[in-house]
Scaffold this active site. Structure first.
Site, short mmCIF file in Angstrom:
data_model
loop_
_atom_site.label_atom_id
_atom_site.label_comp_id
_atom_site.label_asym_id
_atom_site.label_seq_id
_atom_site.Cartn_x
_atom_site.Cartn_y
_atom_site.Cartn_z
N GLY A 187 43.10 34.22 44.37
CA GLY A 187 42.18 33.10 44.22
C GLY A 187 42.42 32.28 42.97
O GLY A 187 42.30 31.06 42.99
N SER A 199 40.65 34.82 48.42
CA SER A 199 41.40 35.97 47.91
C SER A 199 41.20 37.18 48.83
O SER A 199 40.09 37.46 49.26
CB SER A 199 40.93 36.30 46.50
OG SER A 199 41.69 37.35 45.95
N HIS A 251 41.45 40.52 48.33
CA HIS A 251 40.82 41.78 47.91
C HIS A 251 39.29 41.68 47.83
O HIS A 251 38.63 42.69 47.54
CB HIS A 251 41.41 42.27 46.58
CG HIS A 251 40.98 41.51 45.38
ND1 HIS A 251 40.09 42.01 44.46
CD2 HIS A 251 41.32 40.30 44.92
CE1 HIS A 251 39.91 41.14 43.49
NE2 HIS A 251 40.65 40.08 43.75
N CYS A 289 36.43 39.49 35.63
CA CYS A 289 37.49 38.86 34.83
C CYS A 289 37.11 38.71 33.37
O CYS A 289 37.95 38.49 32.53
CB CYS A 289 37.83 37.49 35.41
SG CYS A 289 38.29 37.55 37.15
#
Length: 395
Positions: free
Chosen positions: A72, A200, A202, A326
């Site tokens: 992403g 994304s 995952h 993150c």
């Protein structure tokens, strides 16, 4: 040892067994390079095309509008940087929101250092973008609006349809970071007037290291990785065939099970919210109560440090988060929580719990009891809480 309770599915998800099964042959048996002309490579090219078709079907898109990326963050970077470069002849102004993922915010900051101007639109106390402020920010030189579909921390779903209509009315490109929403919510790119969309693997029980960028046909966007002619000469590099196959399988699985899974998650989400609100004093639900992702619960607890809460939950076998994975190493409070008006001291005491289709009510009961116990213990060590209680008793 206590059984693991995993409630951090916004950070990453367990790869589904059927997705793993779909991927395995492409590691050891069908390992050819898709760009090769012999059959071992050609069959892998067909596998890549099939995954592209699977994803396109989930969005109401054309197969040749899906471009595979490493995730992403790359998709966000590509959409914003390449659009800025391609359309800078028209203008150098970009509009985004104050609560975007850092993959968008840091990309915008990068462009600001290179002469672009960015307007960061505020949100209300529930994290919903202010549409009047968005439209007021549009200028003749605005070339791109980038607003996430749903927030990764507080789960708030944005008015994407209205944003898309505003962008189309003004002839501006519209990009949405749908990393948290894709696979959780039905998305049709034409219904929402979306020109570019990031996702994304995952986040929806697929593998890590794979994602995609939807680019509407006709959008002028430059290559992001230069080299070979892969991804129709827009992203060079040998295709990650196992990852791409896994992304396609995960997308198909997520959309086939979406309605039933979302309803289950929504019921469990509301059950967990109700229990915490009723049983843990001085807490605040962050994000909109109804316009939120079906699996997202985010609370702030007064007189508690979020990091201490997470460590103690981990000691009890409970995986949770204080916000975006993150930035979990950062000591700064969440920019999202500050944007919705929380003071620093309350923003520091946040807890994000994100469910999956496998989460059970019994697990949530265990988590609630643990949160109650840990919050009470942490507050018992807080001089601020002690002063607060003394003040209440005097009153």
């Amino acid at each position: 040892m206590k059984p693991l309770i995993y409630l951090d599915n916004a950070a990453t998800t367990r790869t589904a067994p059927e997705v793993v099964d779909a991927m395995l042959p492409y590691f050891t048996e069908s390992y050819g390079n898709p760009s090769s002309i012999y059959s071992l490579g050609a069959q892998n090219k067909e596998a890549v095309t099939k995954a592209r078709e699977q994803i396109a079907q989930t969005l109401g898109a054309q197969t040749n509008e899906i471009y595979f990326t490493a995730g992403g963050s790359e998709a966000d970077n590509w959409a914003i940087k390449a659009a800025a470069e391609a359309y800078e002849g028209k203008g150098r102004h970009i509009v985004t929101s104050a609560i975007e993922h850092h993959a968008v915010l840091h990309t915008c900051e990068y462009l600001e250092k290179r002469g672009f101007e960015v307007s960061y639109i505020g949100v209300d106390e529930n994290g919903i973008l202010r549409l009047d402020e968005l439209e007021a920010a549009i200028r003749p030189d605005t070339i791109l609006i980038s607003v996430m579909f749903a927030n990764n921390e507080i789960g708030t779903i944005q008015p994407i349809k209205e944003i898309g209509e505003i962008a189309k009315k003004h002839g501006i490109l519209f990009h949405t970071d749908a990393v948290q929403a894709y696979g959780q919510l039905p998305i049709h790119v034409d219904d929402y007037q979306i020109d570019m969309l990031s996702a994304s693997g995952h986040k929806l029980n697929g593998p890590k290291g794979i994602g995609f960028l939807y680019i509407r046909k006709g959008v002028k966007i430059r290559s992001f990785v230069h080299g070979g002619g892969q991804e129709r000469a827009r992203r060079a590099g040998t295709e990650n065939v196992p990852g791409i196959v896994g992304m396609g399988a995960a997308a198909q699985l997520a959309h086939r099970t979406m309605a039933e899974r979302a309803e289950k998650e929504r019921q469990l989400r509301d059950y967990l919210i109700r229990r915490i609100e009723e049983e843990v004093p001085y807490c605040r639900l962050n994000g909109d109560r109804t316009k939120r992702l079906p699996n997202n619960v985010n609370f702030s607890f007064q007189f508690v440090e979020g990091e201490s809460l997470l460590i103690m939950l981990d000691m009890e076998g409970i995986c949770a988060s204080s916000g975006s994975a993150c930035t979990s190493g950062s000591l700064d409070p969440s920019h999202v929580l500050l944007a919705i008006g929380l003071p620093h001291e309350i923003a520091h005491g946040s807890l994000r719990l994100t469910l999956s289709g496998e989460t059970t009510k019994e697990e949530l009961d265990t988590v609630t009891e643990a949160v109650k116990r840990i919050v009470e213990r942490l507050r018992s060590m807080s001089p601020l809480y002690e002063d607060f209680i003394k003040g209440k008793n005097k009153a």
